[in-house]
Design a protein around this motif. Structure first.
Motif, PDB file in Angstrom:
ATOM      1  N   UNK A 159     -27.638  75.220   1.935  1.00 33.47           N
ATOM      2  CA  UNK A 159     -28.618  74.151   2.138  1.00 33.47           C
ATOM      3  C   UNK A 159     -29.063  74.188   3.597  1.00 33.47           C
ATOM      4  N   UNK A 160     -30.362  74.333   3.813  1.00 34.78           N
ATOM      5  CA  UNK A 160     -30.908  74.345   5.178  1.00 34.78           C
ATOM      6  C   UNK A 160     -31.485  72.961   5.480  1.00 34.78           C
ATOM      7  N   UNK A 161     -31.004  72.334   6.557  1.00 30.26           N
ATOM      8  CA  UNK A 161     -31.507  71.015   6.921  1.00 30.26           C
ATOM      9  C   UNK A 161     -32.399  71.120   8.148  1.00 30.26           C
ATOM     10  N   UNK A 162     -33.386  70.217   8.223  1.00 26.70           N
ATOM     11  CA  UNK A 162     -34.350  70.228   9.312  1.00 26.70           C
ATOM     12  C   UNK A 162     -34.207  69.034  10.225  1.00 26.70           C
ATOM     13  N   UNK A 163     -35.005  69.027  11.274  1.00 26.13           N
ATOM     14  CA  UNK A 163     -34.919  67.993  12.302  1.00 26.13           C
ATOM     15  C   UNK A 163     -35.338  66.619  11.805  1.00 26.13           C
ATOM     16  N   UNK A 164     -36.173  66.577  10.752  1.00 25.41           N
ATOM     17  CA  UNK A 164     -36.684  65.296  10.260  1.00 25.41           C
ATOM     18  C   UNK A 164     -35.823  64.699   9.148  1.00 25.41           C
ATOM     19  N   UNK A 165     -34.643  65.227   8.941  1.00 25.58           N
ATOM     20  CA  UNK A 165     -33.733  64.640   7.963  1.00 25.58           C
ATOM     21  C   UNK A 165     -33.242  63.289   8.474  1.00 25.58           C
ATOM     22  N   UNK A 166     -33.304  62.275   7.621  1.00 26.79           N
ATOM     23  CA  UNK A 166     -32.831  60.940   7.975  1.00 26.79           C
ATOM     24  C   UNK A 166     -31.342  60.984   8.321  1.00 26.79           C
ATOM     25  N   UNK A 167     -30.949  60.216   9.333  1.00 32.29           N
ATOM     26  CA  UNK A 167     -29.563  60.265   9.811  1.00 32.29           C
ATOM     27  C   UNK A 167     -28.565  59.860   8.725  1.00 32.29           C
ATOM     28  N   UNK A 168     -28.918  58.874   7.914  1.00 31.66           N
ATOM     29  CA  UNK A 168     -28.023  58.472   6.822  1.00 31.66           C
ATOM     30  C   UNK A 168     -27.926  59.571   5.769  1.00 31.66           C
ATOM     31  N   UNK A 169     -29.070  60.178   5.460  1.00 34.87           N
ATOM     32  CA  UNK A 169     -29.072  61.296   4.510  1.00 34.87           C
ATOM     33  C   UNK A 169     -28.229  62.456   5.044  1.00 34.87           C
ATOM     34  N   UNK A 170     -28.299  62.686   6.332  1.00 33.60           N
ATOM     35  CA  UNK A 170     -27.514  63.741   6.977  1.00 33.60           C
ATOM     36  C   UNK A 170     -26.017  63.515   6.769  1.00 33.60           C
TER      37      UNK A 170
END
Length: 494
Positions: A200-211
């Motif tokens: 899973x690749x995560x980006x800079x705009x991922x919500x902190x709670x979702x992170x």
């Protein structure tokens, strides 16, 4: 009246459909998908059992060579490494006298976009494995259907957190995945894994709670979460969670800068400069990453190129291997002038028009400071034994696929990393991270190897003195490697 409205509606509909297809074609051009592509039949290689005679074999564990070795390869696997193997008609022999055998190199951060020909560029430069950090169905297809390629670990497209309109726009234009569309979180892992992606690749705009939810769920899932540190995450948050891999040292630099800015906002009288803050906190972060066993990908050469792209782009481009870069990526598109284009009119790092001399000078100084912070963080990571992976962010301007990895290794050396550790970061460690049987020259390991004419231990710049490549047991001699480059250059001119 009704017929007039109907005609107007039909005209607008036709225009919208035309714009949609035009925009799609422009994006395909920008990502290099319209450039003619090679076929396997055009590439020459030896696929028989091969034997490399009288060569110095590099041992990654000791950082030294064993001279006068014979290495036998059959069906893609190393079957023996010793000094006593007799001649055999069952093996095609390669003279390794005076040469050096290393595990094939790994670039742990690349972007193929739509540029299939890059697969040949990697092989030509001794890169036998790559990690694609923004995968799409084409990449999965190339992995299945293409013989002449490095081993490919392919991540999902970026997982971000968007509202309805932005989610639709970024999905259509860039293929991003909206985290809000998946609840509970494990459905996202199922979606990505079912499509064949490896992480899973995560980006800079991922919500902190979702992170936080993603990292927690990753402990129970079979594929890791890697990528950026979201912009909503600050130092205290980061220290409380474990991420499998961080896609750039730059992500740590950004984390420290925004954490410093936040602390200054909360306490304007707080003493200390940003540089002092970075120096004071870099070790804290590095110790945490070492303790967690987190991997960090470097991409230092790209970050160090920012100042060159800002103030001397023409000379920078003139010193690059532009003949091999997909022309769609070089020219970008009229849709956006700050995407992946390399040339001055579309380069994303160029200064905004209309700046004053003072504003330009301030921006240049800011870039110099930014680069300096990368060096500070890198030195802390090295000193604390963090597991560093050599990566380039290839195809982001101005990182040339394959070629830039060697520049990355040289920069790592200039910044103080020991050569054996640099080689380990581009061979053994990424294979460990990918859970692949590569990165070492010993029986049972995949035959991913590079034959060098000169010793990189004496000068890391010798990593590109390539005399032959073995990728998954297929041997490419110097003529085959040169032919790959000619082929890509010719396709780019068509």
């Amino acid at each position: 009246m009704k017929s007039t409205l109907l005609r107007a509606f039909l005209l607008v509909s036709v225009l919208l459909v035309a714009v949609f297809f035009w925009a799609g074609r422009e994006l395909d051009k920008m990502y290099g998908a319209l450039t003619p592509r090679f076929t396997d039949a055009e590439v020459s290689f030896v696929d028989d059992a091969i034997q490399i005679d009288n060569i110095s074999v590099y041992r990654v564990d000791s950082g030294s060579y064993i001279p006068h070795q014979t290495v036998r390869i059959r069906e893609g696997v190393i079957v023996s490494v010793d000094s006593t193997a007799p001649p055999s008609a069952d093996f095609q022999r390669i003279d390794g006298t005076g040469k050096y055998l290393l595990p094939g190199f790994v670039d742990s951060h690349v972007h193929l976009w739509g540029s299939k020909n890059d697969l040949l560029l990697y092989l030509s430069q001794g890169v036998t494995s790559i990690r694609e950090m923004m995968g799409n169905p084409d990449h999965l297809d190339w992995r299945q259907s293409t013989v002449n390629r490095p081993t490919m670990l392919i991540g999902s497209n970026k997982v971000q957190s968007y509202g309805t309109f932005n989610a639709l726009f970024t999905r259509l234009s860039q293929g991003h995945i909206n985290s809000y569309d998946y609840s509970p979180t494990y459905e996202l892992f199922d979606f990505i894994e079912e499509r064949g992606y490896d992480f899973v690749k995560i980006g800079s705009m991922l919500d902190s709670t979702e992170y936080v939810h993603l990292l927690a769920a990753a402990r129970d899932e079979r594929i890791p979460v890697v990528g950026h540190i979201p912009l909503g995450i600050y130092l205290a948050d980061f220290l409380n969670h474990r991420q499998y891999d961080i896609a750039h040292i730059e992500e740590i630099v950004k984390l420290l800068i925004r954490s410093y800015d936040r602390e200054k906002e909360r306490n304007p009288t707080q003493a200390g400069s940003l540089e002092e803050y970075v120096q004071a906190t870099a070790d804290q972060v590095a110790k945490k990453l070492h303790r967690d066993g987190t991997y960090v990908t470097t991409t230092l050469w790209l970050s160090h190129s920012f100042i060159d792209q800002q103030v001397r782009l023409d000379s920078t481009l003139s010193n690059l291997e532009l003949a091999y870069v997909n022309p769609g990526l070089l020219g970008g598109t009229v849709l956006t002038s700050r995407a992946v284009g390399w040339y001055p009119a579309v380069n994303p790092y160029r200064f905004p028009a209309g700046e004053t001399a003072e504003e330009t000078e301030e921006r240049i100084q800011g870039t110099k400071d930014y680069i300096h912070f990368h060096a500070l963080v890198f030195k802390s990571l090295v000193a604390n034994g963090v597991k560093l992976l050599a990566g380039t962010d290839a195809n982001i301007p101005v990182a040339v696929p394959g070629f830039t990895l060697h520049k990355e290794l040289q920069l790592m050396h200039r910044l103080g990393m020991r050569t054996p550790d640099i080689i380990r970061s581009s061979t053994r460690l990424p294979c460990e991270m990918m859970q692949q049987a590569c990165g070492s020259i010993e029986p049972g390991y995949r035959a991913d190897l590079v034959i060098l004419r000169a010793d990189p231990l004496q000068d890391i710049g010798n990593s590109d003195e390539i005399d032959g490549v073995v990728a998954n047991g297929r041997y490419y001699d110097p003529d085959a490697l040169a032919g790959m480059l000619r082929m890509v250059a010719n396709l780019n001119r068509n």
